[in-house]
Design an enzyme around this catalytic site. Structure first.
Site, PDB file in Angstrom:
ATOM      1  N   GLY A  50       0.792  -1.101   0.092  1.00  0.00           N
ATOM      2  CA  GLY A  50       0.021   0.048   0.003  1.00  0.00           C
ATOM      3  C   GLY A  50       0.815   1.356   0.065  1.00  0.00           C
ATOM      4  O   GLY A  50       0.181   2.343   0.080  1.00  0.00           O
ATOM      5  N   GLY A  53       2.643   2.818  -5.994  1.00  0.00           N
ATOM      6  CA  GLY A  53       2.053   2.208  -7.170  1.00  0.00           C
ATOM      7  C   GLY A  53       0.596   1.967  -7.206  1.00  0.00           C
ATOM      8  O   GLY A  53      -0.496   2.666  -6.337  1.00  0.00           O
ATOM      9  N   ASP A 100       7.161  -7.879   6.075  1.00  0.00           N
ATOM     10  CA  ASP A 100       7.281  -8.790   4.953  1.00  0.00           C
ATOM     11  C   ASP A 100       6.360  -9.982   5.047  1.00  0.00           C
ATOM     12  O   ASP A 100       6.044 -10.473   6.194  1.00  0.00           O
ATOM     13  CB  ASP A 100       8.748  -9.571   5.461  1.00  0.00           C
ATOM     14  CG  ASP A 100       9.309 -10.467   4.161  1.00  0.00           C
ATOM     15  OD1 ASP A 100       8.214 -10.944   3.313  1.00  0.00           O
ATOM     16  OD2 ASP A 100      10.453 -10.555   3.984  1.00  0.00           O
ATOM     17  N   PHE A 132       9.440  -9.751 -12.363  1.00  0.00           N
ATOM     18  CA  PHE A 132      10.433  -9.361 -13.089  1.00  0.00           C
ATOM     19  C   PHE A 132      10.467 -10.330 -14.292  1.00  0.00           C
ATOM     20  O   PHE A 132      10.141 -11.336 -14.476  1.00  0.00           O
ATOM     21  CB  PHE A 132      11.971  -9.330 -12.570  1.00  0.00           C
ATOM     22  CG  PHE A 132      12.463 -10.612 -12.013  1.00  0.00           C
ATOM     23  CD1 PHE A 132      12.977 -11.651 -12.752  1.00  0.00           C
ATOM     24  CD2 PHE A 132      12.320 -11.126 -10.816  1.00  0.00           C
ATOM     25  CE1 PHE A 132      13.591 -12.530 -12.339  1.00  0.00           C
ATOM     26  CE2 PHE A 132      12.559 -12.130 -10.330  1.00  0.00           C
ATOM     27  CZ  PHE A 132      13.382 -13.205 -11.140  1.00  0.00           C
ATOM     28  N   TYR A 182      -2.449 -13.765 -17.078  1.00  0.00           N
ATOM     29  CA  TYR A 182      -1.844 -14.808 -17.451  1.00  0.00           C
ATOM     30  C   TYR A 182      -1.716 -16.048 -16.666  1.00  0.00           C
ATOM     31  O   TYR A 182      -1.084 -17.142 -16.800  1.00  0.00           O
ATOM     32  CB  TYR A 182      -0.040 -14.562 -17.890  1.00  0.00           C
ATOM     33  CG  TYR A 182       0.586 -13.850 -16.795  1.00  0.00           C
ATOM     34  CD1 TYR A 182       0.686 -13.888 -15.563  1.00  0.00           C
ATOM     35  CD2 TYR A 182       1.646 -12.867 -17.172  1.00  0.00           C
ATOM     36  CE1 TYR A 182       1.539 -13.108 -14.621  1.00  0.00           C
ATOM     37  CE2 TYR A 182       2.264 -11.956 -16.355  1.00  0.00           C
ATOM     38  CZ  TYR A 182       2.165 -12.282 -15.036  1.00  0.00           C
ATOM     39  OH  TYR A 182       2.867 -11.580 -14.159  1.00  0.00           O
ATOM     40  N   LYS A 197       0.432 -16.574  -9.626  1.00  0.00           N
ATOM     41  CA  LYS A 197      -0.821 -15.820  -9.975  1.00  0.00           C
ATOM     42  C   LYS A 197      -1.998 -16.817 -10.129  1.00  0.00           C
ATOM     43  O   LYS A 197      -3.155 -16.544  -9.860  1.00  0.00           O
ATOM     44  CB  LYS A 197      -0.860 -14.704 -10.862  1.00  0.00           C
ATOM     45  CG  LYS A 197      -0.109 -13.558 -10.577  1.00  0.00           C
ATOM     46  CD  LYS A 197      -0.633 -12.750  -9.558  1.00  0.00           C
ATOM     47  CE  LYS A 197       0.115 -11.361  -9.384  1.00  0.00           C
ATOM     48  NZ  LYS A 197      -0.572 -10.637  -8.217  1.00  0.00           N
ATOM     49  N   GLY A 224      -4.975  -4.650 -16.307  1.00  0.00           N
ATOM     50  CA  GLY A 224      -4.305  -4.508 -17.579  1.00  0.00           C
ATOM     51  C   GLY A 224      -3.072  -3.654 -17.459  1.00  0.00           C
ATOM     52  O   GLY A 224      -2.633  -3.610 -16.572  1.00  0.00           O
TER      53      GLY A 224
END
Length: 342
Positions: A50, A53, A100, A132, A182, A197, A224
Site C-alpha cells: 500500500g 504504485g 514482510d 520481473f 496470464y 498468480k 491490464g
C-alpha cells in the site's frame, strides 16, 4: 439529460455526443467515486503493497469513501510518505505497518496492531507481489522462490490470518486479491509470476466456497496495462522495448501529474497496442476494488474482475511472427550456469 449532471460525468456525456477520438472514452475525473460518499465510513481496510504504485492508488479510492487504512509494505519510508499523502482523504486515520508478508508471525503482529488501534480490518486487499521478466530457463531457484513466496505464499498468509480472525469473531469480511490474466493464459517471460498468480486465482475460487457460509467473500481483481511511477525498472524497460509503457504518472492528490489519458485528446503509438486505444489509469483499478469489496457486490464471490479494456482477449486474423522470449528481452543465447550456479 440534465446539463449539470452531464458536466459532472464526462464519461456519460461522451456516450451521448459524437465520438471525436477512437477507442474507449477517458474515465471520470480524479476525485470522482464509483460508490456513494461514506460507503466505507468506519470500515478498516488493509492494503498490502500500500505504500506505492497500484496499492496506493487502490487505498486512495477507499480513503475517498471514508475508510480507515492500514498500509502494509516492506519500505517504512514509502509507507510514511503514502500515509501523509492519503491521510487528508480519510480524516487522518491511516496507520502503517512495515512487514514482510512471507513471515506469518509478523503478519499476526500487524493484525494485532491494527485491531488495537483501528479495529479488525473488514476488508483485505492482497496487492503485494514480486515480478520481473526473465526467460524461464534463466530463473535460479532463489529467483523462483522469491516470486512464489511473496506473490502466492505471502498472499496466502495474509488471507489465512484475515480469515481465521473473522471466523473466530463470527464476523463477515471481504477480500480482494490482485491477479493477472496470464494466470489462465500462461505468461511467456513471466513463468514464475504466472504460476504464482494461477495459485492466487485458485485460492480466490476455493476460499469463496469454503468461507462463504461464514460471510466472507473473496474476489480477484486483474489489471491490464496501468502505468504508474513506481513500476520497476526492468518491467518498464521491457514495456518500453514493446512500445507499451506510456507515460508514468501519479494521481493520488493535488500533486498528481496530469496524464493525457485523462482527456479524449490525441492518442499515441503506445495506445495503439490496446483494443481500448488507451492504457488504464490507477484510479480505474481503485474504483473496481471499492466495488468488489462493498455491500453492492454482496452476491459476488469467487469471481475475477478483469480491468484491461479487453486486452487479454485480443486476437489477430493472421498470427504474428513468433519472437522467442530471449529475443524480446534482448538476451543472448542461453549458456548453462557453471558449477554451483543453479
Amino acid at each position: 439529460m440534465d446539463l449539470e449532471f452531464c458536466l459532472r460525468t464526462r464519461y456519460l456525456c461522451a456516450m451521448t455526443e459524437p465520438m471525436h477520438t477512437p477507442g474507449l472514452a477517458a474515465p471520470p475525473p480524479l476525485g470522482a467515486s464509483a460508490l456513494p460518499p461514506g460507503t466505507y465510513d468506519g470500515i478498516v481496510v488493509l492494503v498490502t503493497g500500500g505504500g506505492s504504485g497500484l496499492g496506493k492508488a487502490i487505498a486512495a479510492e477507499f480513503a475517498r469513501l471514508g475508510a480507515d487504512l492500514v498500509l502494509v509494505g516492506r519500505n517504512a519510508e514509502r509507507l510514511a510518505a503514502a500515509r501523509d499523502e492519503l491521510a487528508p482523504l480519510t480524516g487522518g486515520r491511516v496507520m502503517t505497518a512495515p512487514a514482510d508478508i512471507r513471515d506469518p508471525d509478523r503478519i499476526a503482529a500487524v493484525f494485532d496492531a491494527a485491531e488495537a488501534r483501528l479495529g479488525l480490518p473488514e476488508v483485505l486487499i492482497n496487492n503485494a507481489a514480486a515480478n520481473f521478466p526473465s526467460p524461464a530457463e534463466d530463473l535460479s531457484p532463489n529467483a523462483w522462490r522469491a516470486v512464489l513466496d511473496i506473490t502466492l505464499t505471502g498472499t496466502w498468509f495474509m488471507t489465512r490470518e484475515f480469515g481465521r480472525r473473522h471466523l473466530a469473531a463470527g464476523t463477515a469480511g471481504s477480500i480482494v486479491s490482485v491477479g493477472a490474466s496470464y494466470a489462465w493464459t500462461g505468461g511467456p517471460g513471466y513463468a514464475h509470476s504466472a504460476a504464482a498468480k494461477a495459485g492466487v486465482k485458485n485460492l480466490v475460487e476455493t476460499l469463496a466456497v469454503e468461507w462463504g457460509p461464514y460471510g466472507i467473500r473473496i474476489n480477484g481483481l486483474v489489471p491490464g496495462l496501468v502505468p504508474h511511477e513506481d513500476m520497476t525498472t526492468d518491467i518498464r524497460g521491457h514495456l518500453d522495448r514493446a512500445g507499451e509503457a506510456g507515460p508514468a504518472h501519479s494521481e493520488h492528490g493535488e500533486h498528481g501529474e496530469h496524464n493525457k489519458h485523462d482527456t479524449d485528446g490525441p492518442r499515441d503509438e503506445h495506445d495503439a497496442r490496446q483494443p481500448a486505444l488507451r492504457v488504464g489509469l490507477p484510479r480505474e483499478l481503485g474504483w473496481a476494488a471499492t466495488f468488489l469489496a462493498s455491500p453492492y457486490a454482496g452476491f459476488v464471490s469467487g469471481h475475477s474482475l478483469v480491468v484491461d479494456g479487453a486486452n487479454w482477449q485480443r486476437r489477430s486474423l493472421v498470427a504474428p511472427p513468433v519472437v522467442p522470449v530471449r529475443e524480446q528481452l534482448g538476451r543472448g543465447p542461453f549458456a548453462p550456469p557453471g558449477p554451483g550456479g543453479r
